[in-house]
Design a protein around this motif. Structure first.
Motif, short mmCIF file in Angstrom:
data_model
loop_
_atom_site.label_atom_id
_atom_site.label_comp_id
_atom_site.label_asym_id
_atom_site.label_seq_id
_atom_site.Cartn_x
_atom_site.Cartn_y
_atom_site.Cartn_z
N ASP A 131 19.13 -8.24 -43.60
CA ASP A 131 20.46 -8.48 -43.05
C ASP A 131 21.47 -7.48 -43.62
O ASP A 131 22.33 -6.98 -42.88
CB ASP A 131 20.91 -9.91 -43.37
CG ASP A 131 22.32 -10.20 -42.86
OD1 ASP A 131 22.50 -10.26 -41.63
OD2 ASP A 131 23.23 -10.35 -43.69
N TRP A 133 20.88 -4.38 -44.71
CA TRP A 133 20.66 -3.06 -44.11
C TRP A 133 21.07 -3.07 -42.63
O TRP A 133 21.55 -2.06 -42.12
CB TRP A 133 19.21 -2.64 -44.27
CG TRP A 133 18.96 -2.00 -45.60
CD1 TRP A 133 18.24 -2.51 -46.64
CD2 TRP A 133 19.45 -0.74 -46.04
NE1 TRP A 133 18.26 -1.65 -47.70
CE2 TRP A 133 19.00 -0.54 -47.35
CE3 TRP A 133 20.24 0.24 -45.45
CZ2 TRP A 133 19.29 0.61 -48.08
CZ3 TRP A 133 20.54 1.39 -46.18
CH2 TRP A 133 20.06 1.57 -47.48
N ARG A 134 20.91 -4.18 -41.96
CA ARG A 134 21.33 -4.26 -40.56
C ARG A 134 22.85 -4.10 -40.47
O ARG A 134 23.36 -3.40 -39.57
CB ARG A 134 20.89 -5.60 -39.97
CG ARG A 134 21.02 -5.68 -38.45
CD ARG A 134 20.44 -6.98 -37.94
NE ARG A 134 18.97 -7.02 -38.05
CZ ARG A 134 18.29 -7.78 -38.89
NH1 ARG A 134 18.93 -8.58 -39.72
NH2 ARG A 134 16.98 -7.75 -38.90
N ARG A 135 23.59 -4.72 -41.38
CA ARG A 135 25.04 -4.58 -41.37
C ARG A 135 25.47 -3.16 -41.74
O ARG A 135 26.45 -2.64 -41.20
CB ARG A 135 25.68 -5.59 -42.32
CG ARG A 135 25.56 -7.03 -41.82
CD ARG A 135 26.34 -8.01 -42.65
NE ARG A 135 25.77 -8.21 -43.98
CZ ARG A 135 26.29 -7.75 -45.11
NH1 ARG A 135 27.41 -7.05 -45.09
NH2 ARG A 135 25.70 -7.99 -46.27
N GLU A 138 24.89 -1.06 -38.60
CA GLU A 138 25.91 -1.36 -37.58
C GLU A 138 27.27 -0.77 -37.93
O GLU A 138 28.06 -0.45 -37.02
CB GLU A 138 26.02 -2.88 -37.41
CG GLU A 138 24.80 -3.52 -36.76
CD GLU A 138 24.86 -5.04 -36.76
OE1 GLU A 138 25.79 -5.59 -37.41
OE2 GLU A 138 23.98 -5.67 -36.15
N LEU A 154 16.14 0.20 -43.10
CA LEU A 154 16.05 -1.06 -42.37
C LEU A 154 14.64 -1.24 -41.81
O LEU A 154 14.06 -2.34 -41.91
CB LEU A 154 17.08 -1.10 -41.25
CG LEU A 154 17.03 -2.31 -40.30
CD1 LEU A 154 17.13 -3.61 -41.07
CD2 LEU A 154 18.13 -2.21 -39.25
N SER A 173 10.58 -4.63 -34.31
CA SER A 173 11.93 -4.17 -34.62
C SER A 173 11.89 -2.98 -35.56
O SER A 173 12.70 -2.04 -35.43
CB SER A 173 12.74 -5.31 -35.23
OG SER A 173 14.08 -4.92 -35.45
N ARG A 177 13.53 0.78 -34.97
CA ARG A 177 14.43 1.46 -35.90
C ARG A 177 13.86 2.83 -36.28
O ARG A 177 14.61 3.81 -36.41
CB ARG A 177 14.61 0.61 -37.17
CG ARG A 177 15.17 -0.78 -36.94
CD ARG A 177 16.60 -0.80 -36.45
NE ARG A 177 16.76 -0.50 -35.04
CZ ARG A 177 16.43 -1.35 -34.04
NH1 ARG A 177 15.92 -2.55 -34.31
NH2 ARG A 177 16.61 -1.02 -32.78
#
Length: 349
Positions: A131, A133-135, A138, A154, A173, A177
């Motif tokens: 989460d 690394w996803r933020r 983004e 990620l 996923s 990436r």
């Protein structure tokens, strides 16, 4: 904004910082971050009221008392430092113009967390890291020089989640990436790493789901990575190992002897590139023994059988007593002595 420019307000903020119970008091970090962000904006308007100027851009790591910078910069640095802790904790109420900067700062901490989690089997920890690394991804805009690295991090976390009992969607996923990261690097010198990551992940998905297109794409990507990799070093050994695994898988499905020959050549080249004390050396020797045995079963060449036995012997010698994989390697080494016997696939590197 006049109240936050008062001398008493600044003194109170400094006292609060001194009284902070610990580094992880997020409420205090959040308050001080916003306070110094507002002060930075107010002072910036005083010194340069020109509209559209990006006052928040620039370096933040200098000394707080740097007299060469305008008077608003110390507030900006304090704001970034305080709010980075909030970004790491998942706080969403942050100054929007600072979010890309906070994400970049957080990436330095997140890389260390990624390194520390390599051996973790804690699903909650890996989910939290994914989460984070996803933020970060983004928050970093397209075209940013570090975006490909963040996407790769990620992808690696998602692949780790999958390997430790996660859902197939985690691997899917991760592959998405890795594809995005590869498309972002064009012809950079480090492109081989991105090719390898995507190829290795596609090979893993082939092992799971058996889609031939994944295997073909993995072989093409790993082959390209090999051509772009220097002729020595552990990284080349990893690429050779991944390509050898994929070629062996295609041989076992289609039976082309050229694939088996390619796997053997790759494993043989990889063995001396692994340091003697590197754990991957044992697995690569075991893999080499397995593919040599397969070719002996196909061609009857006793030279391959002798070489398979020797590779198995070296694998056993390189495995410490009590190692959890030693029994598998001993079993595989023993089976290399005769045709028509199956062996266990060694654990992946």
């Amino acid at each position: 904004m006049a109240p936050i420019l008062e001398a008493e307000a600044l003194r109170e903020a400094r006292r609060l910082a001194e009284l902070m119970p610990g580094e992880h008091d997020l409420a205090v970090h959040h308050l001080l971050g916003w306070f110094h962000w507002f002060r930075h904006q107010a002072l910036a308007l005083r010194t340069d009221p020109a509209p559209g100027r990006n006052q928040y851009e620039g370096p933040y790591e200098g000394p707080y008392g740097d007299q060469q910078e305008d008077q608003s910069r110390p507030d900006l640095r304090i704001a970034v430092q305080a709010l980075t802790a909030c970004f790491l904790a998942g706080e969403e109420n942050l100054p929007e113009p600072l979010v890309p900067v906070l994400a970049e700062n957080a990436a330095g901490y997140a890389l260390q967390l990624l390194s520390d989690s390599q051996e973790s089997d804690d699903p909650a920890r890996l989910s939290g890291l994914a989460d984070l690394w996803r933020r970060i991804v983004e928050a970093v805009p397209a075209g940013h020089p570090h975006r490909a690295i963040h996407l790769t991090a990620l992808g690696n976390v998602l692949r780790m989640k999958w390997r430790r009992g996660g859902r197939p969607a985690d691997l899917d996923s991760a592959i998405d990436r890795f594809r995005e990261a590869l498309s972002a690097v064009a012809e950079e010198p480090g492109r081989a790493m991105y090719l390898y990551n995507l190829g290795d992940a596609l090979n893993a998905r082939f092992d799971r789901a058996g889609a031939q297109e994944d295997l073909e794409a993995a072989i093409a990507l790993l082959g390209e990575a090999l051509r772009a990799t220097p002729d020595e070093g552990l990284y080349r050994a990893l690429v050779l190992t991944g390509l050898g695994s994929a070629l062996r898988a295609r041989y076992e499905r289609a039976g082309a002897l050229s694939d088996l020959d390619g796997a053997i050549a790759g494993y043989r080249e990889a063995v001396p590139l692994f340091p003697l004390d590197q754990p991957g050396r044992t697995e690569i020797l075991s893999s080499l023994g397995n593919v040599l045995r397969l070719r002996f079963e196909r061609t009857g060449d006793t030279g391959d059988l002798d070489a398979a036995v020797e590779a198995g012997r070296q694998a056993v010698e390189a495995t410490p007593e009590g190692h959890p994989g030693r029994a598998v390697i001993l079993s595989t080494s023993g089976q290399d002595r005769g045709p028509g016997t199956g062996g266990s696939e060694p654990p992946p590197i």
